[in-house]
Design a protein around this motif. Sequence first.
Motif, PDB file in Angstrom:
ATOM      1  N   SER A   1       0.840  -1.190  -0.409  1.00 60.86           N
ATOM      2  CA  SER A   1      -0.129   0.082   0.072  1.00 60.86           C
ATOM      3  C   SER A   1       0.480   1.111   0.580  1.00 60.86           C
ATOM      4  O   SER A   1       2.030   1.504   0.632  1.00 60.86           O
ATOM      5  CB  SER A   1      -1.030  -0.029   1.120  1.00 60.86           C
TER       6      SER A   1
ATOM      7  N   VAL B   1      -4.134   3.609  -1.595  1.00 61.91           N
ATOM      8  CA  VAL B   1      -4.312   2.972  -2.947  1.00 61.91           C
ATOM      9  C   VAL B   1      -3.157   1.440  -1.713  1.00 61.91           C
ATOM     10  O   VAL B   1      -2.446   1.709  -1.490  1.00 61.91           O
ATOM     11  CB  VAL B   1      -3.307   3.530  -3.713  1.00 61.91           C
TER      12      VAL B   1
ATOM     13  N   PHE C   1      -2.605  -3.002  -3.294  1.00 60.77           N
ATOM     14  CA  PHE C   1      -2.454  -3.693  -4.223  1.00 60.77           C
ATOM     15  C   PHE C   1      -1.811  -5.387  -4.007  1.00 60.77           C
ATOM     16  O   PHE C   1      -1.225  -5.389  -2.219  1.00 60.77           O
ATOM     17  CB  PHE C   1      -1.273  -3.529  -5.014  1.00 60.77           C
TER      18      PHE C   1
ATOM     19  N   MET D   1      -6.620  -4.182  -6.348  1.00 64.28           N
ATOM     20  CA  MET D   1      -6.387  -2.717  -6.403  1.00 64.28           C
ATOM     21  C   MET D   1      -7.948  -1.932  -5.652  1.00 64.28           C
ATOM     22  O   MET D   1      -8.982  -2.343  -6.325  1.00 64.28           O
ATOM     23  CB  MET D   1      -6.172  -2.192  -7.771  1.00 64.28           C
TER      24      MET D   1
ATOM     25  N   THR E   1     -12.949  -1.989  -4.129  1.00 69.46           N
ATOM     26  CA  THR E   1     -11.425  -2.609  -4.202  1.00 69.46           C
ATOM     27  C   THR E   1     -11.723  -3.549  -5.661  1.00 69.46           C
ATOM     28  O   THR E   1     -13.554  -3.478  -5.267  1.00 69.46           O
ATOM     29  CB  THR E   1     -11.574  -3.944  -3.237  1.00 69.46           C
TER      30      THR E   1
END
Length: 436
Positions: free
Chosen positions: A130, A134, A136, A188, A213
């Motif tokens: 992160s 944001v 992932f 994501m 997400t």
Amino acid sequence: MRATLSCVMRRVGFAAALLTTSALVASGQIPNASPAAFAMGGNYTALARGYEAVAWNPANLAMPGRPFLSLGTGIVGGTVGMDPVDFTMLHGFSGQIVDSATRVSWIDLVKASGRQRARIDGGVTPLALSVGPVGFQIGASLYTNVDLSADAFEAVMFGNAGNNGGQAKTLDLAGTGISMGVIGGAAMSFAFPLPIKLSAGILANEHAAIGITGKYVFGNALIIAQDNGSSLGASSLQLDFPVIGPDSSYDGLLGVGTGADLSFAWSGGAWRVGILAENVFNSFKWDTTKLSYTAGTGFYNKDSSATNFDDLPYGSAPQALREKVAGQQFKPAINIGAAFKVTDFLTVTADMHQQMGGEDVITLGPKSRVGVGAELRIIPFIPLRAGVASVTDGWQAGAGFGVRLLGYELGVSGSIRRRGAANESGVMIGLVGFGH
């Protein structure tokens, strides 16, 4: 002939044992990548921070207390269990031959239960990170369910002589089945703070956020088999065990889809609350054009044999098996959690999880869970964690710890779970990095 059939059945039993113990480890198409959450019994919806929020509550990526940068790598974990004959019973005969009286008692347990079951759910996360709001994550999940009918279990224990004082008898193998899948995914997450007014002196420093997400889901492996009336007699074996699996063109991909989760987070004073709606939509389904059907029929006796294990078109599979494949989807689930910071070194949490859908939907772990957890940091760089929960048909408990050095934490967690007559156990380990 008796010796030959006994050998065949023992080999079948050995293969089933390998299937139930050799898999790795998870919690959804995006697996749980948090040893802390595992240790706290899954009571983590309000507390997840950094990359952990991708799977648990993406809205937390915009909440106070989250690191600007976090990284998780090489995280594996999951649970495995059998019932009513479980691993504890088997471990008692480690390196020994199981005596006849014990095998008879095990068969009686399976007959009373109706079947011998083995389950695995687990996952691996090679990378999760992160940066600010944001996040992932990429990972894979595995689920395995094996059912042996009472007669099939008896055949594994005694061969075609059965539990009959050495006298051969006919055993009915109907009800034996296997369902196994491997699903990968990449996710994501984005979080957005919400403008809210501070409470008038009741709760200080109120904050709220929403998160979303987006997920890309891909199926890597699928096997579904269900015995349709096989029998093991005194001097013959009649097989009827249809199987659906990858066809000869299998390239590692058996289906794709996309999905989305939505979440909300709020904090005020010592309180934090989180809500996660998983799979608000999810289009994943297995690609039946890449699946084939094997009839799995055969007849063996001392004079002759005939078999049919050729790959056949998927459309010729029994309707019941094709319905199981069609039912293998991701359905919505809801998670609600709260956390309260009792002191600077103690936080307690409470969570509720409910999975929607019928018997054949893809589910890793129990469909329902209600529990509490705690994180204790008397020694700041060695957090201690534990949690308990009531789950579908039973309960579960977890515990673990972390060791933090130079911005990294090595997390180690273990769990036990009781579902019906099954004792399931699990472990999780991972390296986590948290930046400021």
